[in-house]
Design a protein around this motif. Structure first.
Motif, PDB file in Angstrom:
ATOM      1  N   MET A   1      -4.710   6.476  -1.189  1.00  0.00           N
ATOM      2  CA  MET A   1      -5.411   5.199  -1.257  1.00  0.00           C
ATOM      3  C   MET A   1      -6.843   5.424  -0.807  1.00  0.00           C
ATOM      4  N   PRO A   2      -7.812   4.860  -1.517  1.00  0.00           N
ATOM      5  CA  PRO A   2      -9.203   4.967  -1.095  1.00  0.00           C
ATOM      6  C   PRO A   2      -9.388   4.314   0.271  1.00  0.00           C
ATOM      7  N   PRO A  25      -9.606  -3.871  -4.851  1.00  0.00           N
ATOM      8  CA  PRO A  25      -9.878  -4.681  -6.041  1.00  0.00           C
ATOM      9  C   PRO A  25      -9.648  -3.942  -7.362  1.00  0.00           C
ATOM     10  N   LEU A  26      -9.973  -2.670  -7.406  1.00  0.00           N
ATOM     11  CA  LEU A  26      -9.834  -1.917  -8.646  1.00  0.00           C
ATOM     12  C   LEU A  26      -8.388  -1.888  -9.143  1.00  0.00           C
ATOM     13  N   THR A  27      -7.447  -1.747  -8.228  1.00  0.00           N
ATOM     14  CA  THR A  27      -6.030  -1.710  -8.609  1.00  0.00           C
ATOM     15  C   THR A  27      -5.334  -3.051  -8.382  1.00  0.00           C
ATOM     16  N   ILE A  42       2.366   1.445   5.252  1.00  0.00           N
ATOM     17  CA  ILE A  42       1.556   0.450   4.542  1.00  0.00           C
ATOM     18  C   ILE A  42       2.408  -0.172   3.447  1.00  0.00           C
ATOM     19  N   LEU A  43       2.471  -1.489   3.439  1.00  0.00           N
ATOM     20  CA  LEU A  43       3.169  -2.246   2.407  1.00  0.00           C
ATOM     21  C   LEU A  43       2.144  -2.660   1.362  1.00  0.00           C
ATOM     22  N   ASP A  44       2.413  -2.366   0.104  1.00  0.00           N
ATOM     23  CA  ASP A  44       1.518  -2.764  -0.990  1.00  0.00           C
ATOM     24  C   ASP A  44       2.117  -3.949  -1.727  1.00  0.00           C
ATOM     25  N   ALA A  45       1.289  -4.922  -2.056  1.00  0.00           N
ATOM     26  CA  ALA A  45       1.766  -6.112  -2.756  1.00  0.00           C
ATOM     27  C   ALA A  45       0.763  -6.521  -3.832  1.00  0.00           C
ATOM     28  N   HIS A  46       1.275  -7.113  -4.881  1.00  0.00           N
ATOM     29  CA  HIS A  46       0.439  -7.703  -5.925  1.00  0.00           C
ATOM     30  C   HIS A  46      -0.149  -8.996  -5.352  1.00  0.00           C
ATOM     31  N   PRO A  47      -1.349  -9.370  -5.729  1.00  0.00           N
ATOM     32  CA  PRO A  47      -1.944 -10.592  -5.175  1.00  0.00           C
ATOM     33  C   PRO A  47      -1.062 -11.840  -5.325  1.00  0.00           C
ATOM     34  N   ALA A  48      -0.341 -11.975  -6.424  1.00  0.00           N
ATOM     35  CA  ALA A  48       0.524 -13.159  -6.595  1.00  0.00           C
ATOM     36  C   ALA A  48       1.650 -13.162  -5.568  1.00  0.00           C
TER      37      ALA A  48
END
Length: 64
Positions: A1-2, A25-27, A42-48
Motif C-alpha cells: 500500500m502506498p 483515492p486511486l484505488t 489493516i482492514l480495507d473497505a470499499h467506500p460504500a
C-alpha cells in the motif's frame, strides 16, 4: 500500500485503543487500523461499505 495519511478518530480520548482511517483515492479504498494492534493489521473497505458502517454506528453508537 502506498504511504497513507492516517487520521485518528475524533472520538478517541486518551490511551491506545483508537481507530485510524486512511484513504487511497486511486484505488477507492478506505483503510482502517487500531492503534493498540501490535501487528498493524489493516482492514480495507470499499467506500460504500465504510459509509454503511458509519451509518449503523451513528444510528446506534452504543452497539457492540
Amino acid at each position: 500500500m502506498p504511504t497513507s495519511t492516517w487520521q485518528k478518530s475524533s472520538y478517541c480520548g486518551e490511551g491506545e485503543a483508537c481507530v485510524h482511517v486512511a484513504a487511497t483515492p486511486l484505488t477507492e479504498t478506505i483503510h482502517l487500523t487500531e492503534s493498540a494492534d501490535p501487528d498493524g493489521v489493516i482492514l480495507d473497505a470499499h467506500p460504500a461499505a465504510f459509509d454503511a458502517l458509519l451509518a449503523v454506528l451513528k444510528k446506534d453508537p452504543h452497539r457492540g
